[in-house]
Every structure is written in structure tokens, then in C-alpha cells.
Design a protein around this motif. Structure first.
Motif, PDB file in Angstrom:
ATOM      1  N   LEU A  67       0.833  -1.208   0.000  1.00 53.53           N
ATOM      2  CA  LEU A  67       0.000   0.000   0.000  1.00 53.53           C
ATOM      3  C   LEU A  67       0.866   1.256   0.000  1.00 53.53           C
ATOM      4  O   LEU A  67       0.582   2.210  -0.745  1.00 53.53           O
ATOM      5  CB  LEU A  67      -0.912  -0.002   1.223  1.00 53.53           C
ATOM      6  CG  LEU A  67      -1.870   1.197   1.357  1.00 53.53           C
ATOM      7  CD1 LEU A  67      -2.839   1.242   0.171  1.00 53.53           C
ATOM      8  CD2 LEU A  67      -2.639   1.131   2.665  1.00 53.53           C
ATOM      9  N   VAL A  68       1.906   1.271   0.807  1.00 55.59           N
ATOM     10  CA  VAL A  68       2.811   2.427   0.833  1.00 55.59           C
ATOM     11  C   VAL A  68       3.474   2.608  -0.524  1.00 55.59           C
ATOM     12  O   VAL A  68       3.618   3.736  -1.015  1.00 55.59           O
ATOM     13  CB  VAL A  68       3.870   2.255   1.947  1.00 55.59           C
ATOM     14  CG1 VAL A  68       4.947   3.331   1.837  1.00 55.59           C
ATOM     15  CG2 VAL A  68       3.207   2.310   3.322  1.00 55.59           C
TER      16      VAL A  68
ATOM     17  N   PHE B 154      -1.981   2.384   9.534  1.00 51.95           N
ATOM     18  CA  PHE B 154      -0.538   2.377   9.717  1.00 51.95           C
ATOM     19  C   PHE B 154       0.182   3.010   8.533  1.00 51.95           C
ATOM     20  O   PHE B 154       1.249   3.601   8.696  1.00 51.95           O
ATOM     21  CB  PHE B 154      -0.039   0.950   9.961  1.00 51.95           C
ATOM     22  CG  PHE B 154      -0.560   0.338  11.251  1.00 51.95           C
ATOM     23  CD1 PHE B 154      -1.271   1.102  12.165  1.00 51.95           C
ATOM     24  CD2 PHE B 154      -0.344  -0.995  11.540  1.00 51.95           C
ATOM     25  CE1 PHE B 154      -1.745   0.547  13.347  1.00 51.95           C
ATOM     26  CE2 PHE B 154      -0.820  -1.559  12.720  1.00 51.95           C
ATOM     27  CZ  PHE B 154      -1.527  -0.779  13.625  1.00 51.95           C
ATOM     28  N   ALA B 155      -0.380   2.884   7.340  1.00 49.76           N
ATOM     29  CA  ALA B 155       0.191   3.581   6.179  1.00 49.76           C
ATOM     30  C   ALA B 155       0.085   5.084   6.375  1.00 49.76           C
ATOM     31  O   ALA B 155       1.041   5.833   6.128  1.00 49.76           O
ATOM     32  CB  ALA B 155      -0.534   3.153   4.900  1.00 49.76           C
TER      33      ALA B 155
ATOM     34  N   SER C  16       6.579  11.569   5.556  1.00 53.64           N
ATOM     35  CA  SER C  16       7.034  11.191   4.222  1.00 53.64           C
ATOM     36  C   SER C  16       8.348  11.866   3.840  1.00 53.64           C
ATOM     37  O   SER C  16       9.318  11.215   3.463  1.00 53.64           O
ATOM     38  CB  SER C  16       5.951  11.530   3.197  1.00 53.64           C
ATOM     39  OG  SER C  16       6.402  11.293   1.880  1.00 53.64           O
ATOM     40  N   ASP C  17       8.390  13.188   3.918  1.00 52.10           N
ATOM     41  CA  ASP C  17       9.590  13.921   3.511  1.00 52.10           C
ATOM     42  C   ASP C  17      10.777  13.601   4.409  1.00 52.10           C
ATOM     43  O   ASP C  17      11.904  13.442   3.939  1.00 52.10           O
ATOM     44  CB  ASP C  17       9.321  15.426   3.530  1.00 52.10           C
ATOM     45  CG  ASP C  17       8.376  15.858   2.413  1.00 52.10           C
ATOM     46  OD1 ASP C  17       8.148  15.047   1.499  1.00 52.10           O
ATOM     47  OD2 ASP C  17       7.867  16.995   2.466  1.00 52.10           O
TER      48      ASP C  17
ATOM     49  N   ARG D 209      -7.027  10.376   6.787  1.00 53.55           N
ATOM     50  CA  ARG D 209      -6.329   9.869   5.594  1.00 53.55           C
ATOM     51  C   ARG D 209      -6.599   8.387   5.401  1.00 53.55           C
ATOM     52  O   ARG D 209      -6.827   7.913   4.289  1.00 53.55           O
ATOM     53  CB  ARG D 209      -4.820  10.099   5.734  1.00 53.55           C
ATOM     54  CG  ARG D 209      -4.321  11.449   5.315  1.00 53.55           C
ATOM     55  CD  ARG D 209      -2.802  11.426   5.165  1.00 53.55           C
ATOM     56  NE  ARG D 209      -2.128  11.003   6.375  1.00 53.55           N
ATOM     57  CZ  ARG D 209      -1.481  11.833   7.207  1.00 53.55           C
ATOM     58  NH1 ARG D 209      -1.464  13.126   6.958  1.00 53.55           N
ATOM     59  NH2 ARG D 209      -0.866  11.372   8.276  1.00 53.55           N
ATOM     60  N   ALA D 210      -6.547   7.646   6.503  1.00 48.04           N
ATOM     61  CA  ALA D 210      -6.752   6.187   6.417  1.00 48.04           C
ATOM     62  C   ALA D 210      -8.130   5.876   5.851  1.00 48.04           C
ATOM     63  O   ALA D 210      -8.273   4.987   4.993  1.00 48.04           O
ATOM     64  CB  ALA D 210      -6.589   5.558   7.796  1.00 48.04           C
TER      65      ALA D 210
END
Length: 453
Positions: free
Chosen positions: A332-333, A394-395, A402-403, A436-437
Motif C-alpha cells: 500500500l505504501v 498504519f500507512a 514522508s519527507d 487519511r486512512a
């Protein structure tokens, strides 16, 4: 002539299908770009929408989080909600299976949510008077409609209602109010019987494996949530030991596995809150009667059992359920944020090295403990679908940074992921992760081909 006509018709049909497929692919790619854009600081829609706010406490957010949860750029709730519904509709249509009804239902309270989040640094949307009235209405019926309760509980449960709501969501308490007291009384007596048969016995009556298991539990209990002084109380640790050992004896397929001790703590706190007032820092169980302590333990035992029944292979030999979900998390990531996925892979870091603990302890060790019960409102509202939804939570949790992750080498990645900067998190950051999830789950879960290479 007839055959030529049929061939022409079939050819036209193929062209139409090709055009539609191409259009859907194009729309999906655009949707994916939108999702990736969310990780660059755009407003994040979802089950709960956070809008621009003037609360001074937001100045305390960590720099790492500021990038992914930019409140300055947040647009209007109406506009963002419309964008999410359109994106979910597009991706769901590709698989002719839509999740839009749930999304529309979940966003019907967005205006109330935004107002409540602005009112309180706790992000306690669950205390909004309108929502409290809705919970009261659902719970006051002769028979509780669990689907309605799940919809409400997903976004947070008022503290004083949480014990009753959790019992219902887990199926420990029956939805029929006339049967509730009788069922709870019977199950609590049953727990007492288990304790007398399995725990309150001399070691001479235990097998060597049982003695070793009890010793391991006795070692782990003082280590459970070490930064919360309440769990240092000997009586609390003894209750935790009884619950865990009794559960392990009754579930020989897995027995006790380190990490299950963490999973018992939210239940212990929630059911103690029915008898203790004020904040957890001021709690003491010394003045509680043995009957009350026994009832609390019984409720924890049965609710822990119900939770783990839905993820049994997470704690059996080699824990295959967790390994399977870690693989899904990695995929998924890779699909959502390919640069992060590629960087982690190039550095030689395996997802299993950091995500195993997340699944094993359900993030209890990764976020401040005062946020755990709010997170678990969503967990329990998901019901049987929880294991699959954990992958999306968890993703979202991982891609908060991220950055930052893309700037770290292997050693730095390991250290960072083992000590994530969540110490100052409030409900605002947690709601962002959940939002987001939910959005990604709505977009991808019913379209598995979108997650394929």
C-alpha cells in the motif's frame, strides 16, 4: 449479412469498453496524484475533517508533522467533502462496487465536527452536545442498532459512555437492554470461576509450561505502559496478571505472547473509569471493593477475548497474520507514496523491522497513552474489518513523515521509526491520521487492481 452485422456490433462494443477503461485509468491516475498531493501538505479529508483553526495549541505541533497537516492551506469543508466524494465515486466505479454511502453518512456531521474541533484542543468531537444526544438516542432504545452505534463511535465516544459502547461494539453486552444485566452478571461469575480454577492454585498444580508462562507475564506487567504511573500500582499489575494468565490458559492455540499485555490496558482504563473520577494521574484502586475489581477484570477479560477472536493468527506460532498484514502495508505504501517506498527499499530496511511492533501492539507504544482510547473507538467500530483497516491506519501513520523519511539513511531510519516524535501529539494529529486512512480505504479497498503492480 447477419454475421457481418454481429461482428460490427462486437467491434463497436470493444471500442466502447476500451474507451471507458482508458478514461477510468486516466481518472484513477489523477486521483492517485491527488492522494500523493495530500502528503505534501494539502488539506486531508475523511471521516473527520479538520479545518482552519485559531487554537494557539496548534503552534506546539512538531515540525515533522507540520508538513503533512498544514492547517493554513485547509479549504472549506463543503469543497473538500465534495472532492472526496467525487474521488471515491470514480475509483469505486472502476470496480463496480461503491463505498460512497458510508462516506456520505460519515460526512453528514462535518460542520459539527469542525466547530467542536475549534472549541477544544483535545479534538474531543465526541463531547459535542449534538453527538452526545445522538449517542443517547441510540443507547436508550430497547434494542441498540449496532450499525448506527458503529457509525457514531468511529469518530470518537464521550468518555463516560465509552464503557457501555465498547461492551456493545465487541458483542460482550447484548444489544437488547432487557438482557444486559443478566448477561454481564453471568459472564462475570464465569470469569471468577476461571480465576479460581486456573490462577488461584499452587504452582505444584501447574505444568512447567504454565509456570514459565506465568513468570513471563509477571515480568511483563511492570513493563506495561511504563510512562503512566497508574500502571505502577501493585494492585493494577496484579489485576493485569490475572487477566492475561487466565486468557492465555483459556486460549492454548496461542498462549501468552508479548504485546497482548499492551492490548489489555485500554480496557482496564476504560472500565476503571466507571468507578474512579478525575484524571488517570490521580487514580488509585486501593479503595475499590474486591467485587468492583473483579467486575472490572471480568469486563477486561471478555472484551480482550472478543478483540483477539478476530485476529487469532496474529498471535499463534510465527504470528502469520501480522506478517501477512505487514506485506500488505508495504504494498500500500508503495502504491500511495512510491518515493518513500523506493527509498526504504534502497536503504535495505524491511517493513517487518518496524511495523511488526505496530501490528503486535496496535500502536499503543507509538502514541501518547491519553490518545489510545480515542484510537480504539475507531478500532472497535470497525468490528470484523479491523485487521484490514489497520493497514490503512498504519500507512497513514508512517506517511505522516514522508519527507523526513526520504532524508534518512538505514541507521537513521531505524532510530527514527523506533522513537517517532509523537510525544506532543494531541487529538488533532490522530484525527488527521484516521482521516487519511479512511479516505485511502474508501478509494483502494474495493479496487484491489489499483494496488497491483
Amino acid at each position: 449479412m447477419m454475421n457481418n452485422t454481429n461482428r460490427d456490433s462486437e467491434e463497436n462494443q470493444r471500442k466502447k469498453e476500451s474507451t471507458v477503461t482508458s478514461l477510468l485509468d486516466s481518472r484513477f491516475n489523477q486521483t492517485l496524484k491527488n492522494v500523493q498531493g495530500l502528503l505534501k501538505g494539502r488539506s486531508i479529508p475523511g471521516k473527520i475533517l479538520l479545518t482552519r483553526r485559531s487554537d494557539p495549541s496548534l503552534q506546539e505541533l512538531s515540525p515533522e508533522y507540520e508538513r503533512s497537516s498544514s492547517f493554513k492551506d485547509a479549504g472549506s469543508s463543503d469543497r473538500v467533502t465534495k472532492e472526496v466524494e467525487e474521488e471515491v465515486q470514480i475509483t469505486s466505479n472502476a470496480n463496480k462496487n461503491t463505498n460512497v454511502n458510508k462516506l456520505k453518512t460519515s460526512t453528514s456531521n462535518i460542520e459539527n465536527t469542525s466547530k467542536e474541533v475549534q472549541k477544544s484542543t483535545m479534538g474531543a468531537r465526541a463531547t459535542d452536545s449534538t453527538r452526545v444526544m445522538k449517542f443517547t438516542k441510540v443507547l436508550s432504545g430497547t434494542t441498540v442498532v449496532l450499525e448506527n452505534l458503529r457509525e457514531l463511535a468511529w469518530s470518537g465516544v464521550p468518555d463516560y459512555m465509552r464503557p457501555d459502547v465498547w461492551r456493545l461494539l465487541l458483542g460482550y453486552a447484548p444489544p437488547n437492554s432487557d438482557r444486559k444485566e443478566g448477561v454481564l452478571r453471568r459472564k462475570r461469575l464465569e470469569y471468577l470461576d476461571f480465576v479460581s480454577r486456573y490462577y488461584d492454585i499452587p504452582d505444584t498444580d501447574r505444568s512447567d509450561d504454565e509456570i514459565n508462562m506465568l513468570r513471563q507475564i509477571a515480568v511483563d506487567c511492570p513493563r506495561t505502559v511504563p510512562d503512566v504511573t497508574f500502571f505502577h500500582e501493585p494492585q493494577v499489575q496484579k489485576s493485569l496478571e490475572r487477566i492475561l494468565y487466565t486468557w492465555a490458559i483459556r486460549h492454548p492455540a496461542s498462549g501468552y505472547v508479548q504485546g497482548i499485555n499492551d492490548l489489555a490496558t485500554p480496557f482496564l482504563v476504560v472500565f476503571l473509569s466507571e468507578y474512579l473520577e478525575g484524571g488517570m494521574d490521580n487514580w488509585s484502586v486501593c479503595n475499590l471493593s474486591p467485587e468492583k475489581i473483579s467486575n472490572i477484570e471480568a469486563d477486561c477479560y471478555w472484551c480482550l477475548s472478543k478483540l483477539l477472536d478476530g485476529m487469532q493468527d496474529h498471535y499463534t506460532f510465527a504470528q502469520p497474520g501480522i506478517q501477512r498484514l505487514v506485506f500488505k502495508l508495504k504494498e500500500l505504501v508503495r502504491r500511495i507514496d512510491e518515493p518513500v517506498s523506493r527509498h526504504v527499499e534502497e536503504q535495505g530496511l524491511e517493513f517487518l523491522q518496524f511495523a511488526f511492533r505496530w501490528f503486535n501492539c496496535l500502536l499503543i507504544r507509538e502514541i501518547p497513552f491519553h490518545l489510545v482510547t480515542r484510537l480504539w473507538d475507531t478500532y472497535l467500530a470497525e468490528g470484523d474489518a479491523l485487521p484490514e483497516f489497520l493497514v490503512y491506519i498504519f500507512a497513514s501513520f508512517l506517511l505522516t513523515w514522508s519527507d523526513k523519511l526520504q532524508m534518512l539513511d538505514f541507521q537513521e531510519l531505524v532510530m527514527f521509526l523506533q522513537h517517532l516524535p509523537t510525544q506532543k501529539w494531541t487529538h488533532a494529529e490522530l484525527e488527521m491520521v484516521l482521516s487519511r486512512a479512511f479516505m485511502w480505504h474508501s478509494m483502494f479497498n474495493n479496487s484491489p487492481s489499483h494496488l497491483a503492480s
